[in-house]
Scaffold this motif. Structure first.
Motif, PDB file in Angstrom:
ATOM      1  N   UNK A   1       0.326  -1.178   0.023  1.00  0.00           N
ATOM      2  CA  UNK A   1       0.060   0.361  -0.321  1.00  0.00           C
ATOM      3  C   UNK A   1       0.929   0.936  -0.634  1.00  0.00           C
ATOM      4  N   UNK A   2       1.778   0.892  -0.382  1.00  0.00           N
ATOM      5  CA  UNK A   2       2.662   2.810  -0.208  1.00  0.00           C
ATOM      6  C   UNK A   2       2.400   3.453  -1.338  1.00  0.00           C
ATOM      7  N   UNK A   3       2.382   3.153  -2.484  1.00  0.00           N
ATOM      8  CA  UNK A   3       1.473   4.151  -2.868  1.00  0.00           C
ATOM      9  C   UNK A   3       0.457   5.140  -2.759  1.00  0.00           C
ATOM     10  N   UNK A   4      -0.467   4.725  -1.478  1.00  0.00           N
ATOM     11  CA  UNK A   4      -1.209   5.368  -1.505  1.00  0.00           C
ATOM     12  C   UNK A   4      -0.726   6.111  -0.124  1.00  0.00           C
ATOM     13  N   UNK A   5      -0.635   5.547   0.165  1.00  0.00           N
ATOM     14  CA  UNK A   5      -0.401   5.638   2.755  1.00  0.00           C
ATOM     15  C   UNK A   5       1.404   6.708   2.615  1.00  0.00           C
ATOM     16  N   UNK A   6       1.732   6.165   1.979  1.00  0.00           N
ATOM     17  CA  UNK A   6       3.232   7.041   2.065  1.00  0.00           C
ATOM     18  C   UNK A   6       3.072   8.966   1.388  1.00  0.00           C
ATOM     19  N   UNK A   7       2.564   8.710   0.110  1.00  0.00           N
ATOM     20  CA  UNK A   7       1.772  10.365   0.155  1.00  0.00           C
ATOM     21  C   UNK A   7       1.216  10.339   1.240  1.00  0.00           C
ATOM     22  N   UNK A   8      -0.150   9.613   1.793  1.00  0.00           N
ATOM     23  CA  UNK A   8      -1.020  10.755   1.924  1.00  0.00           C
ATOM     24  C   UNK A   8      -0.151  11.223   3.468  1.00  0.00           C
ATOM     25  N   UNK A   9       0.596  10.316   4.348  1.00  0.00           N
ATOM     26  CA  UNK A   9       1.171  10.730   5.428  1.00  0.00           C
ATOM     27  C   UNK A   9       2.872  11.281   5.502  1.00  0.00           C
TER      28      UNK A   9
ATOM     29  N   UNK B   1      -6.120   8.002   4.961  1.00  0.00           N
ATOM     30  CA  UNK B   1      -5.353   7.023   5.401  1.00  0.00           C
ATOM     31  C   UNK B   1      -6.461   6.004   6.277  1.00  0.00           C
ATOM     32  N   UNK B   2      -6.912   6.086   7.333  1.00  0.00           N
ATOM     33  CA  UNK B   2      -7.444   4.560   7.558  1.00  0.00           C
ATOM     34  C   UNK B   2      -8.683   4.875   7.591  1.00  0.00           C
TER      35      UNK B   2
ATOM     36  N   UNK C   1      -1.801   0.038  -6.512  1.00  0.00           N
ATOM     37  CA  UNK C   1      -1.649   1.195  -7.889  1.00  0.00           C
ATOM     38  C   UNK C   1      -2.643   2.164  -7.331  1.00  0.00           C
ATOM     39  N   UNK C   2      -2.813   3.460  -6.987  1.00  0.00           N
ATOM     40  CA  UNK C   2      -4.201   4.434  -7.335  1.00  0.00           C
ATOM     41  C   UNK C   2      -4.381   4.919  -7.741  1.00  0.00           C
ATOM     42  N   UNK C   3      -5.831   4.584  -8.845  1.00  0.00           N
ATOM     43  CA  UNK C   3      -6.971   4.533 -10.059  1.00  0.00           C
ATOM     44  C   UNK C   3      -7.560   5.921  -9.877  1.00  0.00           C
ATOM     45  N   UNK C   4      -7.341   6.340  -8.672  1.00  0.00           N
ATOM     46  CA  UNK C   4      -8.572   8.017  -8.944  1.00  0.00           C
ATOM     47  C   UNK C   4      -8.303   8.026  -6.907  1.00  0.00           C
ATOM     48  N   UNK C   5      -7.160   9.344  -7.010  1.00  0.00           N
ATOM     49  CA  UNK C   5      -6.864   9.797  -5.699  1.00  0.00           C
ATOM     50  C   UNK C   5      -7.945  10.523  -4.990  1.00  0.00           C
ATOM     51  N   UNK C   6      -8.938  10.573  -5.254  1.00  0.00           N
ATOM     52  CA  UNK C   6      -9.906  11.410  -4.894  1.00  0.00           C
ATOM     53  C   UNK C   6     -11.136  10.223  -4.358  1.00  0.00           C
ATOM     54  N   UNK C   7     -11.660   9.095  -5.424  1.00  0.00           N
ATOM     55  CA  UNK C   7     -11.983   7.954  -4.713  1.00  0.00           C
ATOM     56  C   UNK C   7     -11.144   7.324  -3.521  1.00  0.00           C
ATOM     57  N   UNK C   8      -9.869   7.470  -3.750  1.00  0.00           N
ATOM     58  CA  UNK C   8      -9.167   6.744  -2.648  1.00  0.00           C
ATOM     59  C   UNK C   8      -9.213   7.628  -1.417  1.00  0.00           C
ATOM     60  N   UNK C   9      -8.857   9.014  -1.171  1.00  0.00           N
ATOM     61  CA  UNK C   9      -8.861  10.178  -0.453  1.00  0.00           C
ATOM     62  C   UNK C   9     -10.254   9.849   0.499  1.00  0.00           C
ATOM     63  N   UNK C  10     -11.616  10.136  -0.404  1.00  0.00           N
ATOM     64  CA  UNK C  10     -12.832  10.510   0.039  1.00  0.00           C
ATOM     65  C   UNK C  10     -13.967   8.850  -0.502  1.00  0.00           C
ATOM     66  N   UNK C  11     -13.283   8.168   0.730  1.00  0.00           N
ATOM     67  CA  UNK C  11     -13.894   6.676   0.567  1.00  0.00           C
ATOM     68  C   UNK C  11     -15.626   7.320   1.153  1.00  0.00           C
ATOM     69  N   UNK C  12     -16.205   5.895   1.067  1.00  0.00           N
ATOM     70  CA  UNK C  12     -17.787   6.212   1.966  1.00  0.00           C
ATOM     71  C   UNK C  12     -17.623   6.576   3.249  1.00  0.00           C
TER      72      UNK C  12
END
Length: 470
Positions: free
Chosen positions: A89-97, A148-149, A166-177
C-alpha cells in the motif's frame, strides 16, 4: 508455547496507538479552545480571556509534546512489523502521511513557536493568528490520518498489479464512503475531550476557591458548548453506525452481539457472546431496539454473523463491550451537559459540589470513549488490515518472530510508562500552579485592565512552563 508474531504485533501497535491517541484527541480540541480565548481577548480587550488563554496554552504545550514523542514510534512499526503491508500500500499510504507532515506538522510547529514564545513579543492579533493556525494544523493532521485509516476500512480507487496497490483515482481513494462520518465523529470527540477537561480543571479550581470568577466564566462557556455538542455527537454516531452497517455489516453484527440475520432484533444492554457457540450465553435487552435504531423500523432485518465465515469474524466480545463502554460514556456526557443547564439558575453549576466533583471525574470519560470507539473500529475490522483486501497474516513482516515482537513490546511499555509518568506529573504541576503569577489571586476585576500592549521588553512565559520546573 509458541509466541504468535501476528497477535503480538497487533498488541504492540494497539498499545502504541492507544497511548498516543489520547494526546492528539485532546490537543485538537484544546487548540481550538485556546484560539477562541485569544480571539475573545483581541475582540474585547478583556484580560480574563488572555489569562485563560495563557493558562491553557501551557497545558497544550505539555500535552502536545507528549503526543509528538509517543507518535514517532508508529511510523517505524510499519517497516518493522508490517513490511508486507507497506510494500502493498505504499503508493497510497506513503504520500498521505507525507502530506500530513508537509501541510499539518510544519504548520503546527511553525506557529506553535509564536504561540508559546511570542506572548508579549508580538501583538495580540498576531498571537491570536498563531493560535488559529495551530488549531487549523491539528485538524489538517487529523484529516490526513483519517483519510488513510478510512481507506483501510472502506478501500476504493485502486487496482492491484503484481501484488502492489496502484491508485486509479485519488479522489475516490481519499474520500471513501466511511471518511465523512469518521472525520466528523472524531472531530466532535476532540471537542468533547477538550471541553470536559476544561470543565474538570475549572471545577477543581472552583472547589478550592481559587480564581473563582475566572474559572466560573470558563466553566459557563464550556457547558454551553457541551450542551450543543453532546447530542450532536450522538446523532453523528448514529449516522456513522448506519454507514458502517452498509459497508461493514459484520462489524455492526459484532457490536450488537447479533449472530443470526433476522427481524425484530433486540438492543442488548448486556450479553455474554460466545464465538464457539456462535450465540450469546445470556442476554438482557430491549425488544426490537436494534432493528429500530439500525433500520428505523421495529420489524427491520439486521444482518448477523451467520453471513460471515467463522474464520473471518472479529472477536465479538471485545467489539461488543467496547461499543457499550463508548455509548455509556456518551450518555454520561449528555447527562452532565443537561445537568449544567438545569443548574444555571442561581449559578449553581459553579457551587454545587456534587456537580463539580462529577465534572472532575468526567474529565476521563471522553478519553475512555475515544479508546473504546477506536477499539470498535479497529478490532471490528478483523481479520482484515485492509478490509476485504489484505488480512493481518499477509500484512505482517515474514521474518518476524514472536520473541522479537515481545521484547520490543516490553521495551515500549517500559519507555512509555516513564514518558507518561513524567508528562502527567509535569502537567499536574502546571495545573496546580494555576493562572500566571503576575495576576494571582485576582478575579473578574481584571476585565477592567487595558489590552496587553505590544512590547518586546516583557519576558515571555513569566510564571509559565519554565517557572514550573523550579
Amino acid at each position: 508455547m509458541a509466541l504468535d508474531p501476528i497477535l503480538l504485533s497487533r498488541l504492540q501497535f494497539a498499545f502504541v496507538v492507544s497511548f498516543h491517541a489520547i494526546f492528539p484527541v485532546f490537543t485538537i480540541g484544546l487548540a481550538s479552545y485556546v484560539a477562541v480565548l485569544q480571539g475573545l481577548y483581541v475582540a474585547t480587550g478583556n484580560s480574563v480571556w488572555d489569562r485563560l488563554g495563557y493558562f491553557w496554552t501551557k497545558i497544550f504545550a505539555v500535552v502536545f509534546g507528549i503526543g509528538v514523542v509517543s507518535g514517532i514510534v508508529m511510523a517505524f512499526q510499519f517497516g518493522t512489523n508490517w513490511s508486507n503491508f507497506v510494500q502493498f500500500a505504499a503508493n497510497l499510504i506513503g504520500p498521505l502521511l507525507s502530506y500530513e507532515v508537509v501541510t499539518a506538522f510544519f504548520l503546527e510547529a511553525g506557529f506553535l513557536g509564536v504561540l508559546l514564545f511570542g506572548r508579549n513579543k508580538v501583538s495580540p492579533s498576531v498571537h491570536f493568528f498563531a493560535a488559529l493556525m495551530v488549531a487549523v494544523g491539528t485538524f489538517v493532521s487529523a484529516f490526513w490520518i483519517l483519510v488513510s485509516n478510512s481507506w483501510m476500512q472502506t478501500p476504493q480507487g485502486f487496482e492491484v498489479r503484481e501484488g502492489v496497490m496502484h491508485v486509479t483515482s485519488w479522489m475516490e481513494a481519499m474520500f471513501t464512503p466511511s471518511f465523512p462520518y469518521r472525520f466528523m465523529h472524531m472531530a466532535m470527540a476532540a471537542f468533547l475531550t477538550g471541553g470536559f477537561v476544561v470543565c474538570g480543571v475549572s471545577a477543581w479550581f472552583l472547589l478550592r476557591n481559587r480564581d473563582v470568577e475566572v474559572h466560573k466564566r470558563a466553566l459557563s462557556m464550556t457547558l454551553w458548548l457541551l450542551l450543543i455538542l453532546t447530542p450532536l455527537q450522538a446523532w453523528i454516531g448514529d449516522e456513522h453506525g448506519l454507514n458502517t452497517l452498509e459497508h461493514q455489516p459484520a462489524k455492526v453484527a459484532a457490536m450488537e452481539g447479533n449472530w443470526e440475520t433476522q427481524s425484530n432484533v433486540p438492543l442488548l444492554l448486556f450479553a455474554l457472546p460466545d464465538r464457539d457457540l456462535q450465540a450469546n450465553r445470556m442476554e438482557i435487552g430491549i425488544p426490537n431496539g436494534a432493528s429500530l435504531i439500525l433500520r428505523h423500523d421495529a420489524d427491520g432485518v439486521v444482518p448477523g454473523l451467520d453471513q460471515v465465515p467463522e474464520d473471518e469474524q472479529p472477536p465479538v466480545w471485545m467489539v461488543f463491550y467496547s461499543f457499550r463502554v463508548m455509548v455509556a460514556m456518551g450518555l454520561l456526557m449528555i447527562f452532565f451537559a443537561v445537568a449544567g443547564l438545569a443548574l444555571r439558575r442561581g449559578e449553581r453549576y459553579a457551587t454545587s459540589r456534587w456537580f463539580l466533583r462529577g465534572l472532575q471525574g468526567m474529565s476521563l470519560a471522553p478519553f475512555l470513549a475515544v479508546l473504546a470507539g477506536w477499539y470498535v473500529t479497529e478490532i471490528g475490522r478483523s481479520p482484515w488490515l485492509v478490509f476485504g483486501v489484505m488480512d493481518y497474516a499477509d500484512a505482517v513482516t515474514p521474518s518476524l518472530t514472536g520473541g522479537m515482537v515481545l521484547a520490543t513490546l516490553i521495551g515500549y511499555i517500559a519507555v512509555y510508562a516513564v514518558i507518561f509518568y513524567a508528562g502527567v506529573y509535569y502537567l499536574f504541576k502546571v495545573i496546580r500552579q494555576g493562572l500566571d503569577d503576575s495576576h494571582a489571586n485576582q478575579g473578574i476585576e481584571d476585565s477592567d485592565r487595558p489590552a496587553r500592549p505590544f512590547s518586546a521588553t516583557h519576558v515571555p512565559f513569566d510564571g509559565g512552563i519554565d517557572s514550573a520546573r523550579s
